[in-house]
Design a protein around this motif. Structure first.
Motif, PDB file in Angstrom:
ATOM      1  N   ILE A 222       0.832  -1.202   0.000  1.00  0.00           N
ATOM      2  CA  ILE A 222       0.000   0.000   0.000  1.00  0.00           C
ATOM      3  C   ILE A 222       0.867   1.253   0.000  1.00  0.00           C
ATOM      4  O   ILE A 222       1.810   1.377   0.789  1.00  0.00           O
ATOM      5  N   GLY A 223       0.548   2.168  -0.911  1.00  0.00           N
ATOM      6  CA  GLY A 223       1.277   3.427  -1.009  1.00  0.00           C
ATOM      7  C   GLY A 223       2.574   3.340  -1.791  1.00  0.00           C
ATOM      8  O   GLY A 223       3.284   4.342  -1.931  1.00  0.00           O
ATOM      9  N   GLN A 224       2.882   2.178  -2.341  1.00  0.00           N
ATOM     10  CA  GLN A 224       4.159   1.975  -3.026  1.00  0.00           C
ATOM     11  C   GLN A 224       4.023   2.107  -4.545  1.00  0.00           C
ATOM     12  O   GLN A 224       2.983   1.801  -5.121  1.00  0.00           O
ATOM     13  N   THR A 225       5.106   2.554  -5.173  1.00  0.00           N
ATOM     14  CA  THR A 225       5.279   2.497  -6.619  1.00  0.00           C
ATOM     15  C   THR A 225       6.473   1.590  -6.877  1.00  0.00           C
ATOM     16  O   THR A 225       7.582   1.868  -6.403  1.00  0.00           O
ATOM     17  N   LEU A 226       6.253   0.496  -7.601  1.00  0.00           N
ATOM     18  CA  LEU A 226       7.277  -0.532  -7.747  1.00  0.00           C
ATOM     19  C   LEU A 226       7.451  -0.917  -9.214  1.00  0.00           C
ATOM     20  O   LEU A 226       6.469  -1.161  -9.922  1.00  0.00           O
ATOM     21  N   ASN A 227       8.693  -0.966  -9.652  1.00  0.00           N
ATOM     22  CA  ASN A 227       9.006  -1.494 -10.982  1.00  0.00           C
ATOM     23  C   ASN A 227       9.036  -3.015 -10.923  1.00  0.00           C
ATOM     24  O   ASN A 227       9.477  -3.601  -9.924  1.00  0.00           O
ATOM     25  N   ILE A 228       8.589  -3.644 -12.002  1.00  0.00           N
ATOM     26  CA  ILE A 228       8.615  -5.106 -12.073  1.00  0.00           C
ATOM     27  C   ILE A 228       9.561  -5.539 -13.186  1.00  0.00           C
ATOM     28  O   ILE A 228       9.272  -5.351 -14.378  1.00  0.00           O
ATOM     29  N   VAL A 229      10.696  -6.072 -12.811  1.00  0.00           N
ATOM     30  CA  VAL A 229      11.592  -6.783 -13.707  1.00  0.00           C
ATOM     31  C   VAL A 229      12.071  -8.010 -12.944  1.00  0.00           C
ATOM     32  O   VAL A 229      12.153  -7.996 -11.720  1.00  0.00           O
ATOM     33  N   ASP A 230      12.382  -9.067 -13.671  1.00  0.00           N
ATOM     34  CA  ASP A 230      12.800 -10.301 -13.008  1.00  0.00           C
ATOM     35  C   ASP A 230      14.220 -10.228 -12.482  1.00  0.00           C
ATOM     36  O   ASP A 230      14.609 -11.017 -11.619  1.00  0.00           O
ATOM     37  N   GLY A 231      15.011  -9.295 -13.012  1.00  0.00           N
ATOM     38  CA  GLY A 231      16.402  -9.164 -12.628  1.00  0.00           C
ATOM     39  C   GLY A 231      17.067  -8.149 -13.530  1.00  0.00           C
ATOM     40  O   GLY A 231      16.406  -7.274 -14.087  1.00  0.00           O
ATOM     41  N   PRO A 232      18.373  -8.252 -13.706  1.00  0.00           N
ATOM     42  CA  PRO A 232      19.074  -7.286 -14.558  1.00  0.00           C
ATOM     43  C   PRO A 232      18.708  -7.392 -16.027  1.00  0.00           C
ATOM     44  O   PRO A 232      18.966  -6.471 -16.801  1.00  0.00           O
ATOM     45  N   GLY A 233      18.083  -8.485 -16.437  1.00  0.00           N
ATOM     46  CA  GLY A 233      17.654  -8.637 -17.826  1.00  0.00           C
ATOM     47  C   GLY A 233      18.703  -9.314 -18.685  1.00  0.00           C
ATOM     48  O   GLY A 233      19.901  -9.270 -18.398  1.00  0.00           O
ATOM     49  N   GLU A 234      18.250  -9.927 -19.743  1.00  0.00           N
ATOM     50  CA  GLU A 234      19.151 -10.585 -20.690  1.00  0.00           C
ATOM     51  C   GLU A 234      19.673  -9.571 -21.692  1.00  0.00           C
ATOM     52  O   GLU A 234      19.006  -8.575 -22.001  1.00  0.00           O
ATOM     53  N   GLN A 235      20.861  -9.831 -22.214  1.00  0.00           N
ATOM     54  CA  GLN A 235      21.384  -8.980 -23.279  1.00  0.00           C
ATOM     55  C   GLN A 235      20.573  -9.200 -24.552  1.00  0.00           C
ATOM     56  O   GLN A 235      20.060 -10.292 -24.806  1.00  0.00           O
ATOM     57  N   VAL A 236      20.437  -8.139 -25.338  1.00  0.00           N
ATOM     58  CA  VAL A 236      19.626  -8.204 -26.556  1.00  0.00           C
ATOM     59  C   VAL A 236      20.072  -9.354 -27.452  1.00  0.00           C
ATOM     60  O   VAL A 236      19.245 -10.153 -27.925  1.00  0.00           O
ATOM     61  N   TRP A 237      21.368  -9.467 -27.695  1.00  0.00           N
ATOM     62  CA  TRP A 237      21.886 -10.499 -28.602  1.00  0.00           C
ATOM     63  C   TRP A 237      21.586 -11.887 -28.057  1.00  0.00           C
ATOM     64  O   TRP A 237      21.169 -12.786 -28.792  1.00  0.00           O
ATOM     65  N   SER A 238      21.766 -12.065 -26.765  1.00  0.00           N
ATOM     66  CA  SER A 238      21.533 -13.360 -26.135  1.00  0.00           C
ATOM     67  C   SER A 238      20.060 -13.754 -26.208  1.00  0.00           C
ATOM     68  O   SER A 238      19.712 -14.887 -26.570  1.00  0.00           O
ATOM     69  N   TYR A 239      19.162 -12.802 -25.866  1.00  0.00           N
ATOM     70  CA  TYR A 239      17.750 -13.148 -25.891  1.00  0.00           C
ATOM     71  C   TYR A 239      17.256 -13.380 -27.323  1.00  0.00           C
ATOM     72  O   TYR A 239      16.442 -14.275 -27.566  1.00  0.00           O
ATOM     73  N   LEU A 240      17.751 -12.592 -28.275  1.00  0.00           N
ATOM     74  CA  LEU A 240      17.354 -12.803 -29.665  1.00  0.00           C
ATOM     75  C   LEU A 240      17.773 -14.195 -30.131  1.00  0.00           C
ATOM     76  O   LEU A 240      17.041 -14.863 -30.871  1.00  0.00           O
ATOM     77  N   THR A 241      18.940 -14.647 -29.689  1.00  0.00           N
ATOM     78  CA  THR A 241      19.376 -16.007 -30.005  1.00  0.00           C
ATOM     79  C   THR A 241      18.385 -17.026 -29.465  1.00  0.00           C
ATOM     80  O   THR A 241      17.992 -17.966 -30.158  1.00  0.00           O
ATOM     81  N   ASP A 242      17.973 -16.841 -28.213  1.00  0.00           N
ATOM     82  CA  ASP A 242      17.014 -17.766 -27.607  1.00  0.00           C
ATOM     83  C   ASP A 242      15.662 -17.695 -28.312  1.00  0.00           C
ATOM     84  O   ASP A 242      14.991 -18.719 -28.498  1.00  0.00           O
ATOM     85  N   TYR A 243      15.259 -16.479 -28.689  1.00  0.00           N
ATOM     86  CA  TYR A 243      13.990 -16.311 -29.389  1.00  0.00           C
ATOM     87  C   TYR A 243      14.016 -17.040 -30.732  1.00  0.00           C
ATOM     88  O   TYR A 243      13.068 -17.778 -31.069  1.00  0.00           O
ATOM     89  N   MET A 244      15.077 -16.861 -31.489  1.00  0.00           N
ATOM     90  CA  MET A 244      15.160 -17.489 -32.804  1.00  0.00           C
ATOM     91  C   MET A 244      15.257 -19.007 -32.675  1.00  0.00           C
ATOM     92  O   MET A 244      14.647 -19.738 -33.454  1.00  0.00           O
ATOM     93  N   ARG A 245      15.989 -19.468 -31.692  1.00  0.00           N
ATOM     94  CA  ARG A 245      16.080 -20.914 -31.473  1.00  0.00           C
ATOM     95  C   ARG A 245      14.725 -21.470 -31.049  1.00  0.00           C
ATOM     96  O   ARG A 245      14.292 -22.521 -31.529  1.00  0.00           O
ATOM     97  N   GLY A 246      14.036 -20.755 -30.163  1.00  0.00           N
ATOM     98  CA  GLY A 246      12.763 -21.243 -29.645  1.00  0.00           C
ATOM     99  C   GLY A 246      11.661 -21.256 -30.681  1.00  0.00           C
ATOM    100  O   GLY A 246      10.801 -22.141 -30.674  1.00  0.00           O
TER     101      GLY A 246
END
Length: 351
Positions: A222-246
Protein backbone atom coordinates in the motif's frame (compact mmCIF):
# COMPACT_ATOMS: atom_id res chain seq x y z
CA UNK A 1 -10.77 -11.36 0.33
CA UNK A 2 -12.40 -10.72 -3.02
CA UNK A 3 -10.41 -9.07 -5.83
CA UNK A 4 -11.88 -7.54 -8.98
CA UNK A 5 -9.57 -7.84 -12.00
CA UNK A 6 -10.19 -5.69 -15.07
CA UNK A 7 -8.72 -6.81 -18.38
CA UNK A 8 -8.91 -10.31 -16.91
CA UNK A 9 -8.88 -12.13 -20.24
CA UNK A 10 -5.78 -10.33 -21.54
CA UNK A 11 -2.26 -11.72 -21.78
CA UNK A 12 -1.33 -10.55 -18.28
CA UNK A 13 -4.86 -10.63 -16.88
CA UNK A 14 -5.52 -14.33 -17.25
CA UNK A 15 -2.24 -15.09 -15.45
CA UNK A 16 -3.11 -12.65 -12.66
CA UNK A 17 -6.44 -14.44 -12.20
CA UNK A 18 -4.59 -17.76 -11.88
CA UNK A 19 -2.00 -16.31 -9.49
CA UNK A 20 -4.71 -14.87 -7.23
CA UNK A 21 -6.59 -18.18 -7.20
CA UNK A 22 -3.34 -19.92 -6.32
CA UNK A 23 -3.12 -17.71 -3.23
CA UNK A 24 -6.60 -18.70 -2.17
CA UNK A 25 -8.20 -15.37 -3.11
CA UNK A 26 -11.75 -15.04 -4.41
CA UNK A 27 -11.55 -13.56 -7.91
CA UNK A 28 -14.11 -11.61 -9.89
CA UNK A 29 -12.94 -11.32 -13.50
CA UNK A 30 -14.25 -8.43 -15.58
CA UNK A 31 -14.49 -9.11 -19.31
CA UNK A 32 -16.33 -7.41 -22.15
CA UNK A 33 -19.86 -8.64 -22.90
CA UNK A 34 -18.90 -10.51 -26.08
CA UNK A 35 -15.77 -12.19 -24.67
CA UNK A 36 -15.55 -15.97 -24.93
CA UNK A 37 -14.31 -17.34 -21.62
CA UNK A 38 -14.61 -21.06 -22.32
CA UNK A 39 -11.11 -21.12 -23.85
CA UNK A 40 -9.41 -19.46 -20.87
CA UNK A 41 -9.26 -22.55 -18.68
CA UNK A 42 -10.69 -20.76 -15.66
CA UNK A 43 -12.05 -22.84 -12.82
CA UNK A 44 -15.69 -22.51 -11.74
CA UNK A 45 -14.39 -20.55 -8.74
CA UNK A 46 -13.86 -17.49 -10.97
CA UNK A 47 -16.81 -15.11 -10.73
CA UNK A 48 -17.17 -13.63 -14.22
CA UNK A 49 -18.79 -10.24 -14.66
CA UNK A 50 -19.40 -8.79 -18.10
CA UNK A 51 -19.00 -5.04 -18.44
CA UNK A 52 -17.46 -2.53 -20.82
CA UNK A 53 -15.34 0.37 -19.56
CA UNK A 54 -16.65 2.44 -22.47
CA UNK A 55 -19.92 2.63 -20.51
CA UNK A 56 -20.72 2.93 -16.79
CA UNK A 57 -23.48 0.35 -17.14
CA UNK A 58 -22.92 -2.83 -15.08
CA UNK A 59 -19.78 -1.44 -13.38
CA UNK A 60 -21.47 -0.96 -10.00
CA UNK A 61 -22.44 -4.63 -9.86
CA UNK A 62 -18.82 -5.57 -10.57
CA UNK A 63 -17.75 -3.90 -7.30
CA UNK A 64 -20.26 -5.72 -5.10
CA UNK A 65 -18.42 -7.06 -2.01
CA UNK A 66 -15.03 -6.33 -3.59
CA UNK A 67 -12.08 -5.54 -1.31
CA UNK A 68 -9.39 -4.76 -3.89
CA UNK A 69 -9.44 -3.60 -7.51
CA UNK A 70 -6.59 -4.79 -9.76
CA UNK A 71 -6.85 -2.52 -12.79
CA UNK A 72 -5.08 -4.00 -15.81
CA UNK A 73 -7.39 -2.91 -18.61
CA UNK A 74 -5.91 -0.68 -21.30
CA UNK A 75 -6.40 -0.24 -25.04
CA UNK A 76 -3.19 -1.20 -26.85
CA UNK A 77 -4.36 -1.20 -30.47
CA UNK A 78 -6.03 1.23 -32.82
CA UNK A 79 -5.27 4.91 -33.28
CA UNK A 80 -3.92 7.23 -30.62
CA UNK A 81 -7.34 8.77 -29.97
CA UNK A 82 -8.88 5.32 -29.46
CA UNK A 83 -6.10 4.30 -27.09
CA UNK A 84 -6.51 7.46 -25.04
CA UNK A 85 -10.31 7.29 -24.91
CA UNK A 86 -10.36 3.60 -24.05
CA UNK A 87 -7.57 3.66 -21.47
CA UNK A 88 -8.00 7.04 -19.77
CA UNK A 89 -11.74 7.54 -20.30
CA UNK A 90 -12.40 3.95 -19.26
CA UNK A 91 -10.32 4.39 -16.11
CA UNK A 92 -12.21 7.55 -15.16
CA UNK A 93 -15.56 5.80 -15.55
CA UNK A 94 -14.34 2.83 -13.51
CA UNK A 95 -13.00 4.99 -10.68
CA UNK A 96 -16.14 7.16 -10.65
CA UNK A 97 -18.15 4.03 -9.95
CA UNK A 98 -15.62 2.75 -7.40
CA UNK A 99 -15.93 6.03 -5.49
CA UNK A 100 -19.55 5.17 -4.71
CA UNK A 101 -18.69 1.72 -3.33
CA UNK A 102 -16.96 0.39 -0.21
CA UNK A 103 -13.84 -0.64 -2.11
CA UNK A 104 -10.89 1.53 -1.10
CA UNK A 105 -7.85 -0.42 -2.26
CA UNK A 106 -6.47 -0.32 -5.80
CA UNK A 107 -3.54 -1.88 -7.62
CA UNK A 108 -2.83 -0.17 -10.95
CA UNK A 109 -0.87 -1.63 -13.83
CA UNK A 110 1.24 1.23 -15.15
CA UNK A 111 4.26 0.82 -17.44
CA UNK A 112 7.96 1.49 -17.90
CA UNK A 113 6.84 3.69 -20.79
CA UNK A 114 6.03 6.54 -18.37
CA UNK A 115 9.74 7.09 -17.69
CA UNK A 116 11.82 9.71 -19.51
CA UNK A 117 14.51 7.49 -20.99
CA UNK A 118 16.28 10.38 -22.70
CA UNK A 119 16.96 12.13 -19.37
CA UNK A 120 17.72 8.95 -17.42
CA UNK A 121 21.39 8.17 -16.88
CA UNK A 122 22.94 4.77 -16.10
CA UNK A 123 20.19 3.24 -13.94
CA UNK A 124 16.42 3.30 -14.42
CA UNK A 125 14.57 2.77 -11.14
CA UNK A 126 11.57 4.17 -9.31
CA UNK A 127 13.38 7.48 -8.75
CA UNK A 128 14.07 8.06 -12.45
CA UNK A 129 12.40 11.09 -14.10
CA UNK A 130 8.99 10.64 -15.66
CA UNK A 131 7.87 11.99 -18.99
CA UNK A 132 6.53 15.54 -18.84
CA UNK A 133 4.46 17.65 -21.18
CA UNK A 134 4.84 18.44 -23.99
CA UNK A 135 7.61 15.87 -24.61
CA UNK A 136 5.39 12.94 -23.64
CA UNK A 137 3.32 13.51 -26.77
CA UNK A 138 6.31 12.58 -28.91
CA UNK A 139 6.27 9.06 -27.48
CA UNK A 140 3.12 7.71 -29.13
CA UNK A 141 -0.41 6.78 -28.19
CA UNK A 142 0.32 3.95 -25.75
CA UNK A 143 2.75 6.01 -23.68
CA UNK A 144 0.44 9.03 -23.59
CA UNK A 145 -2.50 6.86 -22.51
CA UNK A 146 -0.57 5.06 -19.75
CA UNK A 147 0.99 8.32 -18.53
CA UNK A 148 -2.42 9.95 -18.21
CA UNK A 149 -3.98 6.81 -16.75
CA UNK A 150 -1.47 6.85 -13.90
CA UNK A 151 -1.95 10.58 -13.30
CA UNK A 152 -5.74 10.26 -13.23
CA UNK A 153 -5.60 7.28 -10.86
CA UNK A 154 -3.24 9.05 -8.47
CA UNK A 155 -5.55 12.07 -8.44
CA UNK A 156 -8.57 9.95 -7.49
CA UNK A 157 -6.59 8.12 -4.79
CA UNK A 158 -5.27 11.34 -3.28
CA UNK A 159 -8.66 13.05 -3.25
CA UNK A 160 -10.60 10.06 -1.90
CA UNK A 161 -8.01 8.61 0.46
CA UNK A 162 -7.69 5.27 -1.33
CA UNK A 163 -4.89 2.78 -0.68
CA UNK A 164 -3.05 2.80 -3.99
CA UNK A 165 -0.25 0.60 -5.31
CA UNK A 166 1.26 1.42 -8.71
CA UNK A 167 3.15 -1.37 -10.45
CA UNK A 168 5.25 -0.58 -13.53
CA UNK A 169 6.23 -3.70 -15.48
CA UNK A 170 9.04 -3.71 -18.02
CA UNK A 171 8.70 -5.77 -21.20
CA UNK A 172 6.23 -8.58 -20.40
CA UNK A 173 6.99 -11.74 -22.34
CA UNK A 174 5.69 -15.28 -22.50
CA UNK A 175 4.13 -17.83 -24.81
CA UNK A 176 3.05 -16.22 -28.09
CA UNK A 177 4.55 -12.92 -26.86
CA UNK A 178 8.25 -13.59 -27.20
CA UNK A 179 9.29 -10.86 -29.61
CA UNK A 180 10.13 -7.58 -27.88
CA UNK A 181 10.54 -4.08 -29.28
CA UNK A 182 13.94 -3.91 -27.58
CA UNK A 183 15.32 -6.45 -30.06
CA UNK A 184 15.82 -3.73 -32.66
CA UNK A 185 14.43 -3.67 -36.18
CA UNK A 186 13.23 -6.74 -38.06
CA UNK A 187 13.48 -6.59 -41.84
CA UNK A 188 11.87 -9.64 -43.33
CA UNK A 189 13.63 -12.62 -41.73
CA UNK A 190 16.64 -10.53 -40.75
CA UNK A 191 17.35 -8.42 -37.67
CA UNK A 192 19.21 -5.16 -37.21
CA UNK A 193 20.39 -5.46 -33.60
CA UNK A 194 21.16 -2.04 -32.12
CA UNK A 195 23.23 -2.24 -28.97
CA UNK A 196 23.62 -6.04 -28.91
CA UNK A 197 25.03 -6.03 -25.36
CA UNK A 198 22.27 -3.82 -23.96
CA UNK A 199 20.15 -5.51 -21.28
CA UNK A 200 16.37 -5.70 -21.60
CA UNK A 201 14.09 -4.86 -18.64
CA UNK A 202 12.13 -8.11 -18.85
CA UNK A 203 9.51 -9.81 -16.72
CA UNK A 204 7.98 -13.10 -17.67
CA UNK A 205 4.19 -12.95 -17.60
CA UNK A 206 3.92 -15.59 -14.84
CA UNK A 207 6.46 -13.80 -12.65
CA UNK A 208 4.76 -10.48 -13.33
CA UNK A 209 1.36 -11.92 -12.43
CA UNK A 210 2.79 -13.22 -9.15
CA UNK A 211 3.78 -9.65 -8.21
CA UNK A 212 0.25 -8.38 -8.88
CA UNK A 213 -1.25 -11.15 -6.76
CA UNK A 214 1.21 -10.40 -3.97
CA UNK A 215 0.58 -6.64 -4.15
CA UNK A 216 -3.18 -7.19 -3.93
CA UNK A 217 -2.89 -9.31 -0.80
CA UNK A 218 0.07 -7.82 1.10
CA UNK A 219 -0.45 -4.60 3.08
CA UNK A 220 3.22 -3.70 2.61
CA UNK A 221 2.39 -2.78 -0.99
CA UNK A 222 0.00 0.00 0.00
CA UNK A 223 1.28 3.43 -1.01
CA UNK A 224 4.16 1.97 -3.03
CA UNK A 225 5.28 2.50 -6.62
CA UNK A 226 7.28 -0.53 -7.75
CA UNK A 227 9.01 -1.49 -10.98
CA UNK A 228 8.62 -5.11 -12.07
CA UNK A 229 11.59 -6.78 -13.71
CA UNK A 230 12.80 -10.30 -13.01
CA UNK A 231 16.40 -9.16 -12.63
CA UNK A 232 19.07 -7.29 -14.56
CA UNK A 233 17.65 -8.64 -17.83
CA UNK A 234 19.15 -10.59 -20.69
CA UNK A 235 21.38 -8.98 -23.28
CA UNK A 236 19.63 -8.20 -26.56
CA UNK A 237 21.89 -10.50 -28.60
CA UNK A 238 21.53 -13.36 -26.14
CA UNK A 239 17.75 -13.15 -25.89
CA UNK A 240 17.35 -12.80 -29.66
CA UNK A 241 19.38 -16.01 -30.00
CA UNK A 242 17.01 -17.77 -27.61
CA UNK A 243 13.99 -16.31 -29.39
CA UNK A 244 15.16 -17.49 -32.80
CA UNK A 245 16.08 -20.91 -31.47
CA UNK A 246 12.76 -21.24 -29.64
CA UNK A 247 10.60 -20.19 -32.59
CA UNK A 248 12.70 -21.83 -35.28
CA UNK A 249 13.15 -18.46 -36.99
CA UNK A 250 15.98 -18.12 -39.48
CA UNK A 251 17.74 -15.04 -40.70
CA UNK A 252 20.84 -12.91 -40.38
CA UNK A 253 21.63 -10.63 -37.45
CA UNK A 254 23.47 -7.37 -38.04
CA UNK A 255 24.89 -5.83 -34.84
CA UNK A 256 25.15 -2.03 -34.68
CA UNK A 257 26.68 -0.19 -31.70
CA UNK A 258 24.10 1.85 -29.82
CA UNK A 259 26.02 5.13 -30.10
CA UNK A 260 26.31 4.75 -33.88
CA UNK A 261 22.61 3.92 -34.23
CA UNK A 262 21.58 6.78 -31.94
CA UNK A 263 23.70 9.31 -33.85
CA UNK A 264 22.26 8.15 -37.18
CA UNK A 265 18.67 8.37 -35.92
CA UNK A 266 19.15 11.85 -34.50
CA UNK A 267 20.80 13.10 -37.68
CA UNK A 268 18.06 11.65 -39.87
CA UNK A 269 15.34 13.08 -37.62
CA UNK A 270 16.90 16.57 -37.77
CA UNK A 271 17.33 16.53 -41.55
CA UNK A 272 15.51 13.97 -43.70
CA UNK A 273 12.47 13.60 -41.42
CA UNK A 274 12.38 17.14 -40.08
CA UNK A 275 9.04 17.99 -41.70
CA UNK A 276 7.60 14.48 -41.85
CA UNK A 277 4.27 14.01 -40.08
CA UNK A 278 4.68 10.27 -39.55
CA UNK A 279 8.04 8.69 -38.77
CA UNK A 280 8.66 5.04 -37.81
CA UNK A 281 9.08 4.63 -34.05
CA UNK A 282 12.66 3.47 -34.26
CA UNK A 283 13.59 6.64 -36.21
CA UNK A 284 12.13 8.97 -33.55
CA UNK A 285 14.81 9.82 -30.94
CA UNK A 286 12.56 9.63 -27.86
CA UNK A 287 11.06 6.31 -28.96
CA UNK A 288 14.47 5.02 -29.99
CA UNK A 289 15.79 5.76 -26.49
CA UNK A 290 12.77 4.12 -24.83
CA UNK A 291 13.29 0.91 -26.79
CA UNK A 292 17.04 0.66 -26.99
CA UNK A 293 18.96 2.95 -24.61
CA UNK A 294 21.55 0.96 -22.62
CA UNK A 295 20.60 1.30 -18.95
CA UNK A 296 20.82 -0.85 -15.85
CA UNK A 297 17.67 -2.20 -14.22
CA UNK A 298 17.04 -3.98 -10.95
CA UNK A 299 14.16 -5.00 -8.75
CA UNK A 300 15.76 -4.12 -5.41
CA UNK A 301 12.85 -1.96 -4.20
CA UNK A 302 10.36 -4.70 -5.07
CA UNK A 303 12.47 -7.31 -3.31
CA UNK A 304 13.00 -5.16 -0.22
CA UNK A 305 9.39 -3.97 0.06
CA UNK A 306 7.56 -7.25 -0.52
CA UNK A 307 10.32 -9.83 -0.08
CA UNK A 308 9.64 -11.00 -3.63
CA UNK A 309 11.80 -13.24 -5.75
CA UNK A 310 10.74 -14.47 -9.20
CA UNK A 311 9.02 -17.87 -8.95
CA UNK A 312 10.56 -18.86 -12.30
CA UNK A 313 14.18 -18.39 -13.35
CA UNK A 314 15.18 -17.49 -16.90
CA UNK A 315 15.58 -21.07 -18.12
CA UNK A 316 12.18 -22.01 -16.74
CA UNK A 317 10.69 -18.95 -18.45
CA UNK A 318 12.22 -20.02 -21.76
CA UNK A 319 10.69 -23.47 -21.34
CA UNK A 320 7.29 -21.94 -20.55
CA UNK A 321 7.51 -19.67 -23.59
CA UNK A 322 9.05 -21.86 -26.27
CA UNK A 323 8.76 -25.42 -24.98
CA UNK A 324 5.97 -27.92 -25.69
CA UNK A 325 2.66 -26.82 -24.24
CA UNK A 326 1.55 -30.05 -22.65
CA UNK A 327 4.73 -31.72 -21.40
CA UNK A 328 4.91 -30.12 -17.94
CA UNK A 329 2.89 -31.71 -15.17
CA UNK A 330 2.02 -30.32 -11.79
CA UNK A 331 4.71 -32.47 -10.16
CA UNK A 332 7.38 -31.04 -12.49
CA UNK A 333 6.60 -27.42 -11.64
CA UNK A 334 8.42 -25.81 -8.76
CA UNK A 335 5.80 -23.73 -6.99
CA UNK A 336 6.44 -20.62 -4.88
CA UNK A 337 6.22 -21.35 -1.16
CA UNK A 338 3.59 -18.65 -0.76
CA UNK A 339 1.11 -20.38 -3.07
CA UNK A 340 -1.77 -22.52 -1.86
CA UNK A 341 -2.15 -26.28 -2.59
CA UNK A 342 -4.44 -25.36 -5.52
CA UNK A 343 -1.57 -23.60 -7.32
CA UNK A 344 -0.60 -26.54 -9.52
CA UNK A 345 -4.14 -26.88 -10.87
CA UNK A 346 -4.34 -23.16 -11.56
CA UNK A 347 -0.99 -23.21 -13.32
CA UNK A 348 -2.04 -26.17 -15.46
CA UNK A 349 -5.15 -24.24 -16.45
CA UNK A 350 -3.18 -21.25 -17.68
CA UNK A 351 -0.75 -23.42 -19.66
Amino acid sequence: MRVLVTGANGFLGRHVVAALLARGVEVRAMVRPATRVDTLGWSPAVDIVRADLRSSRDLAEAFRDVDVLVHLAAVVSGGEDAQFAGTVGGTERLLDVMAATACRRLVLCSSFSVYDYTSTRNVLDESSPLQQTPEVYSRGGYTVAKWWQERVTRRYADQLGWELTVLRPGFIWGRDHGYLAALGQQIGRHHVVIGPLTRIPMTHVENCADVFALAATDARAIGQTLNIVDGPGEQVWSYLTDYMRGTGARGLRLPIPYLLGSAAVRLAFATVFRRATKVPAILTPTKFDAMLKPLRFDNSKLRQTLGWTPPLDYQQCLARTYGPVSTATATEIEMPASWSPDAAAALRARR
